[in-house]
Design an enzyme around this catalytic site. Sequence first.
Site, PDB file in Angstrom:
ATOM      1  N   HIS A 242       0.837  -1.205   0.000  1.00  0.00           N
ATOM      2  CA  HIS A 242       0.000   0.000   0.000  1.00  0.00           C
ATOM      3  C   HIS A 242       0.866   1.247   0.000  1.00  0.00           C
ATOM      4  CE1 HIS A 242       0.586   0.857   4.366  1.00  0.00           C
ATOM      5  NE2 HIS A 242       0.552  -0.446   4.517  1.00  0.00           N
TER       6      HIS A 242
ATOM      7  N   ASP B 283      -0.292   4.455   1.205  1.00  0.00           N
ATOM      8  CA  ASP B 283      -0.606   5.432   2.247  1.00  0.00           C
ATOM      9  C   ASP B 283       0.170   5.132   3.523  1.00  0.00           C
ATOM     10  OD1 ASP B 283      -2.181   3.079   2.489  1.00  0.00           O
ATOM     11  OD2 ASP B 283      -3.614   4.099   3.781  1.00  0.00           O
TER      12      ASP B 283
ATOM     13  N   ASP C 118       6.520   0.797   7.236  1.00  0.00           N
ATOM     14  CA  ASP C 118       5.133   0.488   6.868  1.00  0.00           C
ATOM     15  C   ASP C 118       4.649   1.425   5.769  1.00  0.00           C
ATOM     16  OD1 ASP C 118       2.575  -0.558   6.883  1.00  0.00           O
ATOM     17  OD2 ASP C 118       1.968   0.464   8.722  1.00  0.00           O
TER      18      ASP C 118
ATOM     19  N   GLU D  21      -5.166   1.884   2.530  1.00  0.00           N
ATOM     20  CA  GLU D  21      -5.105   0.605   3.238  1.00  0.00           C
ATOM     21  C   GLU D  21      -5.192   0.776   4.739  1.00  0.00           C
ATOM     22  OE1 GLU D  21      -3.152  -2.683   5.457  1.00  0.00           O
ATOM     23  OE2 GLU D  21      -2.548  -0.575   5.315  1.00  0.00           O
ATOM     24  N   GLU D  22      -4.574   1.838   5.256  1.00  0.00           N
ATOM     25  CA  GLU D  22      -4.384   1.960   6.702  1.00  0.00           C
ATOM     26  C   GLU D  22      -5.692   2.012   7.497  1.00  0.00           C
ATOM     27  OE1 GLU D  22      -1.872   1.534   8.402  1.00  0.00           O
ATOM     28  OE2 GLU D  22      -0.067   2.025   7.264  1.00  0.00           O
TER      29      GLU D  22
ATOM     30  N   GLU E  51       4.332  -6.179   3.670  1.00  0.00           N
ATOM     31  CA  GLU E  51       4.226  -5.554   4.987  1.00  0.00           C
ATOM     32  C   GLU E  51       5.437  -5.917   5.862  1.00  0.00           C
ATOM     33  OE1 GLU E  51       2.065  -3.431   6.129  1.00  0.00           O
ATOM     34  OE2 GLU E  51       0.140  -3.679   5.134  1.00  0.00           O
TER      35      GLU E  51
END
Length: 374
Positions: A70, A72, A102, A135-136, A162
């Site tokens: 991801h 974001d 992350d 995603e977060e 991740e």
Amino acid sequence: MNVIQLTKKLIRFNTINPPGNEAEIAKYIGKLLAVNGFNIEYPKHCINRLNIIASKGLTKNKPPIILTGHLDVVPLGENDWSYDPFNAEIKDGKLYGRGTTDMKAGVAAMIIAAIEVFTKTQPDGGVKLIFTADEELGCNGAKKLFDSGYDIGKASAIVVGEPTSNTPFIGHKGGLYMTAKTTGITAHSSMPHLGDNAIYKAANAITKIEKIEFDVENDPLLGLPTINVGKFNGGLNLNSVPDYAEFTIDIRSTTKLKNEKAFKELQNQLGPDVKIEKMVDLNAISTDENSPFIKMVYAVCKIDSSKKESSKSAPFLTDAAVLTPWLDNVPTIILGPGEPEMAHQTDEYCYVQKIKDVVNLYKEIIINNSRIQC
């Protein structure tokens, strides 16, 4: 451009969610991949927010391997940073910045690995990169992609970048996030018998939640499900009987407890005084460690599968919760260079060497996966 230079470049895009603003970083990545022969698509998430899907070397005889991450990142938090969170400084072998762990280091490594692997070979099935927006806050970018009817095709396996400190994880718990609301009748606090206290109803419900133990067997990989109340709000002022209260509930489910069953059990426990609304509803994922793909990944990562502790799961949700069931539950691993305990932290960092190392791991996985018979 090497992987460290690319990681730095990606960190310098401010993609704090909300609002995300992933369109600019998505187009930057798309241009880089297009120059290297990838076909690019930008499925729109919402205004100024794009997913990006890039593919190369696709064949009819074997589905591609998917590498996903991801774009974001979470907000900076209240504490002061020792380093500029968007300057991507390196000190003592650590690359600092919001999103290093992350998971922009993982995204950069996937991009470089996907580009470089085609310079030496043509992996059967090819490679598809899926980088999502939003995603977060609950894998919303991937979920909207699914809901939109997008033709994602098929896959032979999925790698999620991740943070795992370059240790392969073969599953993660599900997430069922809910808002619970209670209502009542307001009155002056000196005459509470004339009102109906919504906070008391909420407090009673929370006391019940604290004692809930789901009657399910232990998942060999994911353990037991958990439940937590994380946020509470209610009332208008000190001297009124509150007519409204609200709190959040977070259930982390396993393959032994699907979210639908957990939701029904919670409703039964709390009764009609509590109205529950789902915010995120994603089930657990888990891949059999005897899968040829998992065995191959363990070998690439030098994991001794004969040891009981070799199989690990992630404590956090990932886009695999959407992508894996969408793609017929193909073998899935979570593998990235970030440090899990540094995710969402002040002075977030990722070790430079681990970013370099995971590029080679990804390339080996892509090449070896192309040799596995479907």
